[in-house]
Design a protein around this motif. Structure first.
Motif, short mmCIF file in Angstrom:
data_model
loop_
_atom_site.label_atom_id
_atom_site.label_comp_id
_atom_site.label_asym_id
_atom_site.label_seq_id
_atom_site.Cartn_x
_atom_site.Cartn_y
_atom_site.Cartn_z
N ASN A 455 90.86 -13.39 76.88
CA ASN A 455 90.60 -14.01 78.19
C ASN A 455 90.93 -13.04 79.31
N SER A 456 90.31 -13.24 80.49
CA SER A 456 90.70 -12.47 81.67
C SER A 456 89.53 -12.35 82.63
N ASN A 458 90.40 -9.85 85.52
CA ASN A 458 90.81 -8.63 86.23
C ASN A 458 90.59 -8.74 87.74
N TYR A 463 96.12 -13.09 86.92
CA TYR A 463 96.21 -12.83 85.48
C TYR A 463 95.89 -14.08 84.67
N THR A 465 96.08 -15.40 80.57
CA THR A 465 96.66 -15.07 79.27
C THR A 465 95.60 -15.14 78.18
N ASN A 466 95.79 -14.33 77.13
CA ASN A 466 95.01 -14.48 75.91
C ASN A 466 95.47 -15.72 75.17
N THR A 494 101.62 -7.62 83.71
CA THR A 494 100.31 -8.24 83.84
C THR A 494 99.46 -7.56 84.90
N SER A 541 94.87 -7.42 87.93
CA SER A 541 95.37 -8.02 86.69
C SER A 541 94.85 -7.26 85.48
N GLY A 543 93.60 -7.25 81.50
CA GLY A 543 92.78 -8.23 80.80
C GLY A 543 92.09 -7.67 79.58
N GLU A 564 91.05 -3.33 76.01
CA GLU A 564 91.33 -3.85 77.34
C GLU A 564 90.31 -3.28 78.33
#
Length: 671
Positions: A455-456, A458, A463, A465-466, A494, A541, A543, A564
């Motif tokens: 997840n993300s 940027n 931020y 979270t996964n 983060t 962020s 991600g 990432e």
């Protein structure tokens, strides 16, 4: 609606100040994209601590084994790769498909029995890392012949195109030409794109190898998103995105059909999209094989980033027919990643799809965990964004449980007559926020496949979270990213430096919105630092985009490696085998009449108590990623399998009698 969605996307930059003030997560002051911890303070945001406590409370009453942990071992892994973005995701930010990032694929490229990894990037060089054992890797990119720079890479797929036992590599790019690399052995590759006839240059995304016509040779399918760039170029030669990129699906003239290439067997491929009837012009990012009617022929499911997904049924190995309405009357609006697997242990292969773009309609506070677990309010999606209406759409993730073939007996609400899948994502607890794609396998080796979701968003968003979902014996999924140590990230970091804008009197960016914002008195709270020379460093962020699961360090449990966006990867090693007795089997299939890689094989491991563990060898390993991996079966408390049943892509059926002791990798050759 078009203006509204773009406003929501771009307005996030202005809102980021408040998000950052509320989110006191550690920031990496002075760190580069590849150095996540330099200058960091090891603190964790209150909203993340709240989620940690929630997950621990849920885990305390769960049937899923959860008392093990992942640790990011990047520093000791030897992996020095850093994903690098184009400027349209940074200093010249616009809402464009470049922020979808790049894939990550795994295969044993040199035949030494260990799985190697290949990272894709937009700027800089892709990276091939040889697995040296024990969680250590060696960079062999240049020696392998894969060191070209600034190719604006997107997806990757490993596939043995000539049945010589060595996985070849296909890489997609944005308008820099897709590339097919032949594996010459010993970890070296030769670019054969031109003579193979796969030179398409467009807005390509995912790719997969599969044998659609059953001739024993792997064919190739490439998804194309649609035209979202201009003819002007920026730094590194990337094509600058159009300002209304996310309205592309409303402009038929911007469509780019995906491509089906048939493997001729002489080292060349031919485009048979029209010949087979498989002409799909949806904005597709990824695809997977799925056998919806259990006839042994691989059908194709294509995700659509902004509209209805498509199920193309394989009709006799010569034609494909769009039968979406029959099998999947409603599909996610903003679909990204997907995976076929048997989540509930009934022996039928189900389908999980992640939906990113629906989540971009509503901005949810980072601490609103209940909001993240709900689908997007369909009333917030205006009709102007839905040129074909909303009757066939849902706005969130989908978990399609296969009910049977044809009549759809026992199908749940929303499943039409003749359909064979029931959508159960909400009841199973797998709705997420800002997801790209899933990697699926048995993380705790209990015989039930689990899910890792990257997840993300940027820059310029807060931020995200996964997610990790542990399978609770097919009845529900337990959210466990914090319980297992996947979140918070290493050092609770983060944020990172994202880009530097030249805001001085003579700076190239002096009149940009970024520089205007960075000159404000409260600029630091929104993540911008400006020095005396007018250089403005913008934070963003971190991600994840893609991920892959396999036994990285050879200890018998499954680990996770990520790619990432604009940063170094994570190498998340599990301590399951060090803290528990792990029972497992790993199967490496070798086709003879079938394609040698045995893509499309269905494998059932039967336990002594009669339980059947079913997997399909489809290569789907993560978002934008198709790998060549052995099939891993966690056996739970059983130390052996009673038998193994294989339906090969050729149609042959094979039964291997037992008991078959666990704790080893077995090579199975098609009779």
């Amino acid at each position: 609606m078009a203006r509204r969605v773009l406003s929501v996307l771009l307005l996030a930059a202005a809102c980021r100040s408040a998000d950052t003030a509320a989110d006191k997560t550690a920031t990496a002051g002075g760190a580069t994209a590849g150095d996540a911890t330099a200058g960091a303070t090891d603190t964790t945001a209150a909203w993340m601590l709240t989620r940690r406590d929630q997950e621990r409370a849920m885990a305390s009453s769960s049937v899923a084994l959860h008392d093990f942990r992942f640790t990011d071992a990047l520093a000791s892994s030897g992996i020095a790769f850093v994903n690098q973005m184009v400027d349209d995701a940074g200093r010249t930010y616009k809402a464009v498909h470049y922020d979808h990032g790049s894939g990550l694929c795994a295969a044993d490229v040199d035949g030494d029995g260990r799985t190697d990894v290949f990272f894709v990037t937009q700027r800089g060089s892709n990276g091939l890392y040889k697995n040296a054992g024990g969680g250590r890797f060696t960079d062999i990119t240049a020696a392998a012949g894969l060191g070209a720079v600034d190719q604006i890479g997107v997806g990757c797929a490993f596939g043995d195109i000539d049945n010589d036992g060595r996985p070849d590599l296909f890489v997609t790019t944005v308008r820099h030409g897709n590339h097919l690399f032949h594996n010459d052995g010993g970890g070296t590759f030769t670019d054969i794109t031109s003579r193979a006839g796969v030179t398409h240059s467009g807005h390509s995304s995912g790719a997969l190898f599969f044998d659609y016509d059953g001739d024993g040779k792997l064919d190739l399918f490439v998804t194309n998103v649609g035209r979202y760039t201009t003819n002007d170029t920026g730094a590194g030669g990337y094509y600058i995105g159009v300002t209304d990129a996310f309205m592309g699906h409303l402009h038929p003239d911007r469509a780019e059909a995906s491509i089906l290439y048939r493997n001729r067997g002489d080292g060349r491929f031919e485009d048979v999209s029209r010949q087979t009837g498989l002409v799909d012009k949806s904005w597709s990012g990824d695809a997977s094989i799925i056998d919806v009617d259990d006839d042994g022929r691989p059908d194709l499911y294509l995700t659509n980033m902004q509209g209805e997904n498509h199920l193309w049924r394989n009709d006799g190995g010569t034609r494909f027919r769009d039968e979406t309405a029959r099998w999947f009357p409603r599909t996610p609006f903003g679909a990204m990643g997907l995976k076929v697997f048997d989540f509930n242990g009934d022996g039928r292969l189900d389908l999980f799809i992640t939906d990113m773009h629906s989540d971009m309609i509503d901005m949810i506070d980072p601490a609103d965990w209940s909001g993240k677990a709900r689908k997007t309010n369909a009333a917030h999606v205006q009709d102007g964004m839905l040129p074909t209406g909303r009757a066939h759409l849902m706005f969130g993730n989908a978990l399609f449980a296969k009910q049977g073939v044809g009549a759809g007996a026992g199908a749940g609400a929303g499943v039409g007559a003749g359909a064979a899948y029931a959508e159960v994502s909400d009841s199973m607890g797998v709705e997420t926020y800002w997801p790209w794609g899933p990697s699926v396998d048995d993380l705790n080796a209990d015989g039930w496949d689990d899910i890792f979701v990257s997840n993300s968003m940027n820059f310029p968003y807060p931020y995200a979270t996964n997610d990790v979902f542990l399978n609770e014996a097919g009845q529900h999924f337990l959210p466990a990213a914090f319980t297992l140590g996947v979140e918070p990230r290493r050092g609770s970091v983060t944020q990172q430096d994202w880009f530097v804008a030249q805001c001085g009197p003579n700076g190239a960016d002096r009149d940009s919105k970024v520089c205007q914002n960075c000159r404000q008195p409260d600029a630091a709270s929104s993540g911008c630092r400006m020095n005396a020379a007018g250089e403005a460093t913008m934070m963003a962020s971190r991600g994840t985009r893609s991920s892959v699961m396999f036994d990285v360090d050879g200890d018998g449990d499954l680990d996770i490696i990520t790619n990432e966006f604009n940063a170094a990867p994570q190498v998340l090693l599990s301590n399951l085998a060090a803290t528990h007795t792990v029972h497992w089997l790993s199967l490496h299939l070798r086709g003879t009449a079938s394609n040698r890689q045995a893509v499309g094989a269905h494998v059932t491991v039967v336990l002594a108590d009669g339980r059947r563990l079913v997997k399909v060898n489809d290569g789907q390993s993560g978002y934008l990623s198709h790998s060549d991996l052995p099939l891993y079966f966690g056996l739970g408390t059983a130390d052996a399998a009673a038998s193994i049943e294989i339906r090969w892509p050729s149609g042959k059926k094979q039964v291997i009698g037992g008991p078959i002791a666990g704790g080893k990798r077995i090579e199975v050759v098609e009779p």
